[in-house]
Design a protein around this motif. Sequence first.
Motif, PDB file in Angstrom:
ATOM      1  N   TRP A  73       0.883  -1.162   0.000  1.00  0.00           N
ATOM      2  CA  TRP A  73       0.000   0.000   0.000  1.00  0.00           C
ATOM      3  C   TRP A  73       0.919   1.210   0.000  1.00  0.00           C
ATOM      4  CZ3 TRP A  73      -4.360  -1.310   4.081  1.00  0.00           C
ATOM      5  CH2 TRP A  73      -5.069  -2.435   3.629  1.00  0.00           C
ATOM      6  N   VAL A  74       0.760   2.050  -1.031  1.00  0.00           N
ATOM      7  CA  VAL A  74       1.727   3.104  -1.302  1.00  0.00           C
ATOM      8  C   VAL A  74       1.019   4.458  -1.378  1.00  0.00           C
ATOM      9  CG1 VAL A  74       3.628   3.776  -2.812  1.00  0.00           C
ATOM     10  CG2 VAL A  74       2.871   1.385  -2.778  1.00  0.00           C
ATOM     11  N   PHE A 156       5.522   9.937  -9.679  1.00  0.00           N
ATOM     12  CA  PHE A 156       4.769  10.145  -8.440  1.00  0.00           C
ATOM     13  C   PHE A 156       5.531   9.503  -7.275  1.00  0.00           C
ATOM     14  CE2 PHE A 156       1.892  10.503 -11.932  1.00  0.00           C
ATOM     15  CZ  PHE A 156       1.137  11.623 -11.610  1.00  0.00           C
ATOM     16  N   PRO A 157       6.471  10.254  -6.685  1.00  0.00           N
ATOM     17  CA  PRO A 157       7.314   9.685  -5.629  1.00  0.00           C
ATOM     18  C   PRO A 157       6.496   9.138  -4.450  1.00  0.00           C
ATOM     19  CG  PRO A 157       8.135  11.833  -6.327  1.00  0.00           C
ATOM     20  CD  PRO A 157       6.801  11.653  -6.981  1.00  0.00           C
ATOM     21  N   THR A 158       7.044   8.113  -3.837  1.00  0.00           N
ATOM     22  CA  THR A 158       6.415   7.484  -2.670  1.00  0.00           C
ATOM     23  C   THR A 158       6.608   8.347  -1.425  1.00  0.00           C
ATOM     24  OG1 THR A 158       6.656   5.231  -3.524  1.00  0.00           O
ATOM     25  CG2 THR A 158       6.554   5.466  -1.132  1.00  0.00           C
ATOM     26  N   LEU A 159       5.513   8.589  -0.714  1.00  0.00           N
ATOM     27  CA  LEU A 159       5.567   9.288   0.564  1.00  0.00           C
ATOM     28  C   LEU A 159       5.555   8.302   1.728  1.00  0.00           C
ATOM     29  CD1 LEU A 159       2.901  12.075  -0.125  1.00  0.00           C
ATOM     30  CD2 LEU A 159       5.392  12.334  -0.137  1.00  0.00           C
ATOM     31  N   ARG A 160       4.787   7.235   1.579  1.00  0.00           N
ATOM     32  CA  ARG A 160       4.653   6.239   2.640  1.00  0.00           C
ATOM     33  C   ARG A 160       4.469   4.868   2.000  1.00  0.00           C
ATOM     34  NH1 ARG A 160       0.223   6.034   7.645  1.00  0.00           N
ATOM     35  NH2 ARG A 160       1.267   4.315   8.721  1.00  0.00           N
ATOM     36  N   LEU A 161       5.121   3.853   2.552  1.00  0.00           N
ATOM     37  CA  LEU A 161       5.104   2.524   1.950  1.00  0.00           C
ATOM     38  C   LEU A 161       4.875   1.466   3.028  1.00  0.00           C
ATOM     39  CD1 LEU A 161       5.606   0.618  -0.475  1.00  0.00           C
ATOM     40  CD2 LEU A 161       8.050   0.830  -0.015  1.00  0.00           C
TER      41      LEU A 161
END
Length: 196
Positions: A73-74, A156-161
């Motif tokens: 979940w990204v 679209f860079p990942t903020l939370r993974l």
Amino acid sequence: MRYFFINKPYGCLSQFSAVEGKKTLADYFKVPRDVYPVGRLDHDSEGLLLLTNDKTLNHRLLDPGFAHEREYWVQVDGAITGEAIAQLQSGVIINIDGKAHHTLPCRAMVFETAPPVPDRDPPIRFRKEIPSPWIRMILTEGKNRQVRRMTAKAGFPTLRLIRYRIEQLELGKMQPGEIIELSENTICKKLFYDAH
């Protein structure tokens, strides 16, 4: 053989050995000394991580030949487009250790509403004018920082993974820092027999 699955908190290294100034698994989880993580999640990633002393399980989950599903979940930076989702699904070229790698096709979709995830400490930066939607990505390979590299490549860079699932083993409502011990039978059923 012992089998544990944990919800690894943000900001925790996927190892038990101490590193000055960093939190490790030993700060959150008490397990027998011969138990180690299967694979890893980055310091800034969260979610499902298996701990075991079963070397056969370790091999089956880490050998690329066994291509098992991992669901992430990204949360991404910006209103991700259908074109970017299609790009993720068909595979993108990312750099791994100085070499170009074309990622395998995967499944990717946008969550219509934010998934039920625990608050992160510290929270991601919030910018009212820029959306930060969640997407679900299901991969069958696990290169170093692959999901982050893929979403960045798509713009679209990942903020939370958060790794939510490995085959049929899901985090469910586990909170960061929680641990559950499972039997060998349950682990085999969830990871191998029910999956195919």
